[in-house]
Design an enzyme around this catalytic site. Structure first.
Site, PDB file in Angstrom:
ATOM      1  N   GLU A  53     -10.603   0.404   3.452  1.00 33.66           N
ATOM      2  CA  GLU A  53     -10.439   1.635   2.671  1.00 33.66           C
ATOM      3  C   GLU A  53     -11.744   1.990   1.951  1.00 33.66           C
ATOM      4  OE1 GLU A  53      -8.263   2.039  -1.451  1.00 33.66           O
ATOM      5  OE2 GLU A  53      -6.769   1.976   0.156  1.00 33.66           O
ATOM      6  N   SER A  87       0.842  -1.188   0.000  1.00 31.26           N
ATOM      7  CA  SER A  87       0.000   0.000   0.000  1.00 31.26           C
ATOM      8  C   SER A  87       0.879   1.240   0.000  1.00 31.26           C
ATOM      9  CB  SER A  87      -0.922   0.010   1.224  1.00 31.26           C
ATOM     10  OG  SER A  87      -1.758   1.152   1.219  1.00 31.26           O
ATOM     11  N   LYS A 146      -3.757  -7.442   2.961  1.00 26.33           N
ATOM     12  CA  LYS A 146      -3.931  -6.325   2.038  1.00 26.33           C
ATOM     13  C   LYS A 146      -5.358  -6.286   1.509  1.00 26.33           C
ATOM     14  CE  LYS A 146      -2.678  -2.904  -0.683  1.00 26.33           C
ATOM     15  NZ  LYS A 146      -3.535  -2.872  -1.844  1.00 26.33           N
ATOM     16  N   HIS A 188      -7.375  -4.739   4.188  1.00 21.63           N
ATOM     17  CA  HIS A 188      -6.980  -3.325   4.193  1.00 21.63           C
ATOM     18  C   HIS A 188      -7.772  -2.547   3.151  1.00 21.63           C
ATOM     19  CE1 HIS A 188      -4.573  -0.195   2.170  1.00 21.63           C
ATOM     20  NE2 HIS A 188      -4.011   0.075   3.330  1.00 21.63           N
ATOM     21  N   ASN A 189      -7.875  -3.094   1.937  1.00 23.28           N
ATOM     22  CA  ASN A 189      -8.588  -2.394   0.883  1.00 23.28           C
ATOM     23  C   ASN A 189     -10.086  -2.365   1.137  1.00 23.28           C
ATOM     24  OD1 ASN A 189      -6.065  -2.210  -0.264  1.00 23.28           O
ATOM     25  ND2 ASN A 189      -6.800  -2.597  -2.323  1.00 23.28           N
TER      26      ASN A 189
END
Length: 301
Positions: free
Chosen positions: A180, A121, A173, A176-177
């Site tokens: 987001e 990221s 990840k 994480h997205n």
């Protein structure tokens, strides 16, 4: 450390340059000649084929992939594996599905090659600010690449780490997205509410700037929101169409499989899908049903 960077799009090229700044020798490869020339203009070496790239690196080699998820990663690995030898390390720094990474790690393990999945990221700001790196795979291989991770991260002692076995980096990840998506959607909805309250004539760039300091909702995403509004307060010329990279979908699917309630991430994903509907049949159906049961009428389109 000598590192081969495969895939010289903006992020791959920036990562190669940051590694070089950290004292590492980087040799880049991309099938596109323009991408290779772009890296050479930054003062880095390139190779014109995968075979030439592998030959340019001393064994045991480290090869870092920054190519689109899915078939391009498999095709690259298919071409690479015959060129490698036991002890080499392959890193997938793209946005691959963690299940694909687990499968690829198993294939590489059969020939003694280490495979690390590295969720990355930082976007276009990573060259200057550093990258957040979530590494999955063999602990000894991750430790061997510590100097590279330390060079790419915001600081040697923060912003990166081995988070678990194969697949763990890309799984982290993915989540994480998904987070987001939810954060971006909340900011977007909040500013939309303020923009619609015309009687108060709120100065949205001012509000964003105020929130950046001391507020409990301050974040880097809010910093970017403030920048966007300062440059274009009415967001003129921007189409209301929001793509998705696929990781939000994977996050929602995992939440369902794991029986975890994730309504914010799910609705944020659905709003992105909705943004692409120029002529929504579902909305037409809602209007028709409302007219049928309540006689409310419909607008002619």
């Amino acid at each position: 450390m000598d590192i081969g960077m495969i895939g010289l799009g903006k992020m791959g090229a920036n990562m190669a340059q940051r590694l070089q700044r950290g004292g590492h020798r980087v040799v880049g490869y991309d099938p596109g000649e323009a991408a290779r020339l772009g890296l050479e203009e930054r003062g880095l070496e390139t190779a014109d084929s995968l075979a030439a790239l592998v030959a340019a690196l001393p064994a045991p080699r480290t090869l870092w992939l920054m190519v689109p998820a899915g078939a391009p990663v498999d095709a690259t690995l298919e071409a690479l594996r015959p060129l490698l030898q036991a002890g080499d390390v392959l890193v997938d720094g793209g946005n691959s599905n963690y299940r694909d990474s687990q499968r690829r790690a198993g294939q590489c393990r059969e020939q003694g090659v280490h495979f690390l999945d590295c969720g990355t990221s930082g976007g276009v700001w990573g060259l200057g600010e550093g990258y957040s790196l979530m590494v999955g795979g063999d602990a000894s291989a991750a430790e061997r690449l510590r100097p590279a991770f330390e060079a790419l991260a915001p600081a040697p002692d923060r912003g990166w780490g081995r988070v678990g076995p194969s697949g763990a980096g890309h799984f982290a990840k993915m989540v994480h997205n998904g987070i987001e998506y939810g954060m971006m959607q909340a900011y977007a909805e909040g500013f939309a509410i303020m923009q619609r309250k015309e009687s108060l004539a709120l100065d949205l760039p001012q509000v964003a700037e105020i929130w950046r300091h001391g507020s409990v909702v301050r974040s880097w995403l809010l910093d970017l929101t403030a920048d966007a509004l300062a440059d274009n307060p009415a967001l003129e010329g921007i189409a209301p169409y929001v793509p998705d990279s696929g990781e939000g979908r994977w996050t929602v699917a995992e939440a369902i499989d794991l029986d975890v309630s994730a309504p914010v991430i799910t609705l944020a994903l659905l709003e992105r899908l909705r943004s692409r509907e120029d002529d929504s049949f579902a909305d037409k159906m809602l209007a028709a049903l409302r007219d049928r049961f309540g006689g409310h009428g419909v607008r002619q389109g």
